[in-house]
Design a protein around this motif. Sequence first.
Motif, short mmCIF file in Angstrom:
data_model
loop_
_atom_site.label_atom_id
_atom_site.label_comp_id
_atom_site.label_asym_id
_atom_site.label_seq_id
_atom_site.Cartn_x
_atom_site.Cartn_y
_atom_site.Cartn_z
N UNK A 85 43.23 37.47 51.23
CA UNK A 85 43.57 36.13 51.72
C UNK A 85 44.30 35.33 50.66
N UNK A 86 43.78 35.33 49.43
CA UNK A 86 44.34 34.48 48.36
C UNK A 86 45.28 35.23 47.43
N UNK A 91 43.31 35.37 42.90
CA UNK A 91 41.86 35.38 43.06
C UNK A 91 41.16 35.76 41.75
N UNK A 92 41.68 36.78 41.05
CA UNK A 92 41.04 37.18 39.81
C UNK A 92 41.26 36.17 38.69
N UNK A 96 38.31 34.19 36.82
CA UNK A 96 38.25 34.38 35.37
C UNK A 96 38.13 33.04 34.65
N UNK A 97 38.65 31.99 35.25
CA UNK A 97 38.51 30.64 34.67
C UNK A 97 37.18 30.01 35.07
N UNK A 129 34.54 39.83 39.24
CA UNK A 129 35.21 40.54 38.16
C UNK A 129 34.87 42.02 38.12
N UNK A 130 33.70 42.39 38.64
CA UNK A 130 33.27 43.80 38.56
C UNK A 130 34.09 44.68 39.50
N UNK A 131 34.14 44.41 40.81
CA UNK A 131 34.97 45.27 41.67
C UNK A 131 36.46 45.13 41.40
N UNK A 132 36.89 43.95 40.93
CA UNK A 132 38.31 43.79 40.65
C UNK A 132 38.74 44.65 39.47
#
Length: 212
Positions: A85-86, A91-92, A96-97, A129-132
């Motif tokens: 979607x994003x 998205x990551x 992350x921020x 962050x893990x699946x990305x």
Amino acid sequence: MSTIAATALAAPQPKTGASTREWIAVLAGMIGAFMAILNIQITNASLLDIEGGIGTGVDNGAWISTSYLIGEIVVIPLTAYFSNVFSFRRYILVNSVLFPLFSIGCAFAHDLGTMIVLRGLQGFAGGVLIPMAFTMVLTKLPKYQQPLGLAAFAALGHLRAGDRPDHRRLSHRKLRLADDLLHQRHPERHHGGRPSPDARQAADAARPAEGR
């Protein structure tokens, strides 16, 4: 000319590895996943100090760890949908921020309710962050370099935080798992052509049975 072109296309193409930029992106994603996993361990190790700092009991303090895990459990299955979607990059970067911002907010929490809310939001951002990071290994690296990326991802996921020196090292079995990932394409080269320790143990165990 057509025969020459067909022969050139049929010839095996040289392997091109990932660029330095792609490796930096993959390693940055792994660091983010490592921090998300490490955050669970650090909080559990310091839970008594956190409970004393915000003035709550042991029973209520368990929600500090639980709220983070709930946030991760909710967001991990939704990561693929939100990234579509994003967009993956946006998205990551946003999460992350948000993850360090919520981490800083937890440091300034003075009551249990605020800490639980911030920990839940922190888990919601850190769980992304893990699946990305895993997805970046499979999309940024070519096929023949993916075992190396997966081995690094598995090693980072099993690092432990603690006061004792042995908590800072990988166990023997986890190192063996990373080694197996690196040698999965060439199993005959594993251990220099010699049988693995597990194979030798199985052979030793079978020898008494053979003599009967």
